[in-house]
Design an enzyme around this catalytic site. Structure first.
Site, PDB file in Angstrom:
ATOM      1  N   GLY A 120       0.753  -1.386  -0.033  1.00 16.53           N
ATOM      2  CA  GLY A 120       0.015  -0.017  -0.107  1.00 16.53           C
ATOM      3  C   GLY A 120       0.679   1.446   0.222  1.00 16.53           C
ATOM      4  O   GLY A 120       0.275   2.585   0.196  1.00 16.53           O
ATOM      5  N   TRP A 175       2.315   2.995  -2.413  1.00 14.93           N
ATOM      6  CA  TRP A 175       1.922   3.914  -3.315  1.00 14.93           C
ATOM      7  C   TRP A 175       0.552   4.485  -3.300  1.00 14.93           C
ATOM      8  O   TRP A 175       0.305   5.765  -3.353  1.00 14.93           O
ATOM      9  CB  TRP A 175       1.827   3.242  -4.832  1.00 14.93           C
ATOM     10  N   ASP A 234      -4.954  -5.732  -5.724  1.00 19.95           N
ATOM     11  CA  ASP A 234      -3.587  -6.743  -5.770  1.00 19.95           C
ATOM     12  C   ASP A 234      -4.301  -8.073  -5.538  1.00 19.95           C
ATOM     13  O   ASP A 234      -5.416  -8.171  -4.920  1.00 19.95           O
ATOM     14  CB  ASP A 234      -2.848  -6.273  -4.545  1.00 19.95           C
ATOM     15  N   ASP A 239      -6.866 -11.240  -9.080  1.00 22.82           N
ATOM     16  CA  ASP A 239      -5.838 -11.535  -9.838  1.00 22.82           C
ATOM     17  C   ASP A 239      -6.338 -10.391 -11.119  1.00 22.82           C
ATOM     18  O   ASP A 239      -7.183 -10.713 -11.632  1.00 22.82           O
ATOM     19  CB  ASP A 239      -6.014 -12.839 -10.434  1.00 22.82           C
ATOM     20  N   ASP A 253       2.962  -1.024 -10.258  1.00 25.94           N
ATOM     21  CA  ASP A 253       3.971  -1.410  -9.421  1.00 25.94           C
ATOM     22  C   ASP A 253       4.080  -3.021  -9.600  1.00 25.94           C
ATOM     23  O   ASP A 253       4.667  -3.668  -8.782  1.00 25.94           O
ATOM     24  CB  ASP A 253       4.231  -0.885  -8.395  1.00 25.94           C
ATOM     25  N   LYS A 305       6.070  -0.151 -14.153  1.00 26.90           N
ATOM     26  CA  LYS A 305       7.313  -0.701 -13.846  1.00 26.90           C
ATOM     27  C   LYS A 305       7.333  -1.779 -15.010  1.00 26.90           C
ATOM     28  O   LYS A 305       6.665  -2.605 -15.211  1.00 26.90           O
ATOM     29  CB  LYS A 305       7.338  -1.459 -12.657  1.00 26.90           C
TER      30      LYS A 305
END
Length: 206
Positions: A60, A62, A80, A96, A121, A161
């Protein structure tokens, strides 16, 4: 079972890491928070009133930064596969991101609203096999890019990312096909040895 030498070395490095210590002192859930802090200080991505979607959010860090910086104006939606301890001002979706069910939940939460910022990320479970890890990382980045294409406001931004390697040039090309402005960021909180880089796309192409 005794920890391996590499595990012990990692643990010592982690405990002594300046960003880990700073995160504990300042109440952030992870050192990764400072990656977004640095990028946002430079690029001004987070705006009060916007909807922000944080993919791969747990634990958590970000989402904490985003929720703090929108100052109670707007929404942060975090996603997540792993559970995340609740955060004030953050709506959490556990699931997912590769599954349509999770995309449908996100669609229902967003309704007709467009998103000002998509953060990703996400990272695959690292196997240690470079080619395999690269392919899995590429797939997650592509899914995040597709979501951004579908939900961003025309002047919105996408920060993702990506691990430098075989597929980097291909993904960079895809970013440039979809955004007018594309740049790479390697924040100080990203460890030097890590091949991760953050690609930033701004202003969707028609």
């Amino acid at each position: 079972m005794n920890r391996s030498r590499s595990s012990n070395a990692w643990l010592r490095e982690h405990v002594n890491d300046a960003y880990v210590q700073r995160a504990r002192a300042e109440g952030f859930r992870s050192r990764a928070a400072y990656k977004l802090v640095e990028i946002d200080d430079k690029d001004h991505l987070i705006h009060p009133g916007d909807v922000i979607v944080d993919l791969g959010a747990t634990p958590g860090g970000w989402s904490q930064v985003a929720a703090k910086r929108i100052q109670g104006q707007g929404r942060v939606i975090a996603v997540d596969l792993l559970e995340m301890v609740p955060l004030r001002g953050v709506t959490f979706v556990r699931g997912d991101f590769r599954e349509q069910e999770v995309l449908d939940i996100l669609g229902n939460l967003l309704g007709t609203e467009k998103v000002g910022l998509v953060l990703s990320d996400m990272s695959p479970n690292i196997s240690g096999v470079s080619a395999c890890d690269q392919a899995r990382g590429m797939y997650l980045a592509e899914l995040a890019l597709e979501f951004a294409r579908n939900w961003l406001k025309p002047d919105g931004a996408f920060l993702v990312k990506f691990f430098q390697g075989h597929h980097f040039a291909d993904f960079l090309s895809e970013m440039r096909k979809n955004f007018k402005l594309v740049s790479a960021r390697k924040p100080d909180a990203s460890r030097d040895r890590s091949p991760e880089v953050y690609l930033l796309g701004r202003i969707l192409k028609a």
